[in-house]
Design an enzyme around this catalytic site. Structure first.
Site, PDB file in Angstrom:
ATOM      1  N   HIS A  11      15.480  46.986 120.774  1.00 61.44           N
ATOM      2  CA  HIS A  11      16.618  47.274 119.812  1.00 61.44           C
ATOM      3  C   HIS A  11      17.993  47.004 120.434  1.00 61.44           C
ATOM      4  CE1 HIS A  11      14.571  50.553 116.941  1.00 61.44           C
ATOM      5  NE2 HIS A  11      13.860  49.396 117.063  1.00 61.44           N
ATOM      6  N   TYR A  27      21.355  58.435 114.744  1.00 63.20           N
ATOM      7  CA  TYR A  27      21.953  59.879 115.121  1.00 63.20           C
ATOM      8  C   TYR A  27      23.037  60.457 114.144  1.00 63.20           C
ATOM      9  CZ  TYR A  27      19.964  58.577 119.681  1.00 63.20           C
ATOM     10  OH  TYR A  27      18.958  58.202 120.623  1.00 63.20           O
TER      11      TYR A  27
END
Ligand code: APR
Ligand code: PHB
Length: 401
Positions: free
Chosen positions: A73, A202
């Site tokens: 990622h 998030y």
């Protein structure tokens, strides 16, 4: 009494990786794990590997499946105040990124290697005490197959997690603990649904924090902030999906993909450090010495960093007799540990909403998130911490071997 060079208490990621690294250095060890193999292999934990952890697993010969199945990622997304902001990790950190590969898989790979070609790994071996830390021959007392046993060691390493017994080898008067508990927990689910987002999300929300993560291209891992003491039974699947939608959707954005929920559990949030990480011939590594709340996904990475430093120190000791690196072990590790403690606390307190949180605090959180979204310096600070230091011991540590 059986003897080994390094007695390892606990066969979680810390103990298993240490055994493997020592084996490759020609140092014999015995791993004593209280649970059975299936339990250890199925315990759900975070799954974000920093570059130094990836390198360590490769060096341990345990990188094959990780390199095939792990997902690299290059960014994470922060959602707050109805908007979304991506952090480009390599651009902010001089080329570093993270690997998404579940801890369950790391553990399976290490267990298979250890059983195939390492020293003894005993499941169902519950350590009762570690004695003689101040002597040349510390002894581990344990029960296995209903019998009381003893293992004499040159060194004992406590990799037995937060509730482990090894840390009691440090005399109480010399042991210092630092701790924070948080007024919220995480409800985590695994779902057979392809992740809706390419990267981890998030999300700050006045309803509470949410995180969208993944285990594979077909399995999503999702978390919701919930009050302490929450019973997962009070969260039927439909309620979880509805709440994830409310917290995760940025303005006009996608909802998480839904699918059958295959696991559901509540995790407490805690920060804890025990110092020192060494007493005589007993050393502590991983969760046995420190716990972080999961928001920054640092737990496994800190465990791997500890055992890398320790394997090098034990190898130096066995090859040359020098205890220089062992003597420095606690201080070397604690520098990185406290950096990660700060980052995990920062992520946790910036992204979660406390029960009854006043609007002033919410404004401060949003101001900080806005700062990360608009200042390259603030973004780089977060990204550097997220991908972790370039070396296991961190930038300011004394040189290696
Ligand atoms: N005797 C033998 N084994 C024990 C004992 C004991 N008395 N007490 C605990 N154990 C075992 C546990 O069953 C567990 O398998 O020690 C192991 C500790 O493993 P972890 O808790 O996974 O800790 P660690 O190996 O340090 O890994 C850190 O785990 O908690 C996560 O987020 C953290 O990902 C990080 C990683
Ligand atoms: C997870 O996938 O379990 C995970 C990912 C990132 C975190 C915490 C947990 O910050």
């Amino acid at each position: 009494m059986r003897h080994t060079t390094v007695g390892i208490v606990g066969g979680g990621p810390a103990g298993l990786l240490l055994a493997r690294l020592l084996h490759l250095e020609g140092i014999d060890s015995v791993v004593l794990e209280s649970r059975d193999r299936a339990y250890v292999e199925q315990r759900q934990r975070a799954g974000i590997l920093e570059q130094t952890t990836v390198d360590a697993l490769r060096a341990a010969g345990a990188g094959g499946r990780m390199d095939r199945e792990g997902l690299v990622h290059h960014g994470i997304e922060l959602r707050f105040d109805g908007g979304a902001h991506r952090l480009d990790l390599p651009a902010l950190t001089g080329g570093r990124s993270v690997m998404v590969y579940a801890q369950t898989e790391v553990v399976k790979d290490l267990v298979a290697l250890q059983l195939a070609e390492g020293g003894p790994l005993l499941f169902g071996a519950e350590v009762r005490s570690v004695e003689g830390a101040d002597t040349d021959r510390p002894v581990v007392r344990y029960t296995h197959q209903g019998r009381e046993k003893e293992l004499s060691c040159d060194y004992v390493v406590g990799c037995d997690g937060f509730h482990g017994v090894a840390k009691r080898a440090v005399p109480e008067a010399e042991r210092r603990s630092y701790e924070r508990t948080y007024p919220y927990s995480w409800l985590g689910i695994l779902a057979d649904a392809p992740p809706a987002y390419d990267e981890l999300v998030y999300a700050h929300s006045e309803r509470g924090f949410a995180l969208a993560s993944m285990r594979s291209p077909t399995v999503s891992r999702l978390y919701l902030q919930v009050p302490n003491g929450t019973d997962p039974g009070d969260w039927p699947d439909e309620r979880i999906w509805a709440e994830l939608d409310l917290r995760l959707r940025a303005d006009g954005g996608r909802s998480p993909n839904r699918g059958p929920v295959t696991a559901k559990s509540v995790l407490p949030m805690r920060s804890h450090v025990t110092e020192p990480m060494r007493w005589g011939r007993v050393l502590l590594a991983g969760d046995a010495a420190h716990i972080v709340p999961p928001t920054g996904a640092k737990g496994l990475n800190l465990a791997a960093a500890d055992v890398l430093v320790l394997a090098r120190a034990l190898s130096r000791r066995c090859a040359t007799g020098s205890t220089e690196l062992l003597d420095a072990y606690s201080d070397t590790c604690l520098r990185r540990v406290w950096r990660a403690e700060h980052f995990s606390w920062f992520m946790t307190t910036t992204l979660h909403t406390e029960p009854g949180q006043d609007p002033f605090r919410t404004r401060l959180q949003l101001a900080q998130l806005e700062r990360v979204a608009t200042s390259p310096h603030a973004a780089a600070e977060l990204a550097e911490n997220y991908v972790g230091p370039a070396t296991p011991a961190g930038p300011s540590a004394p040189g290696g071997r």
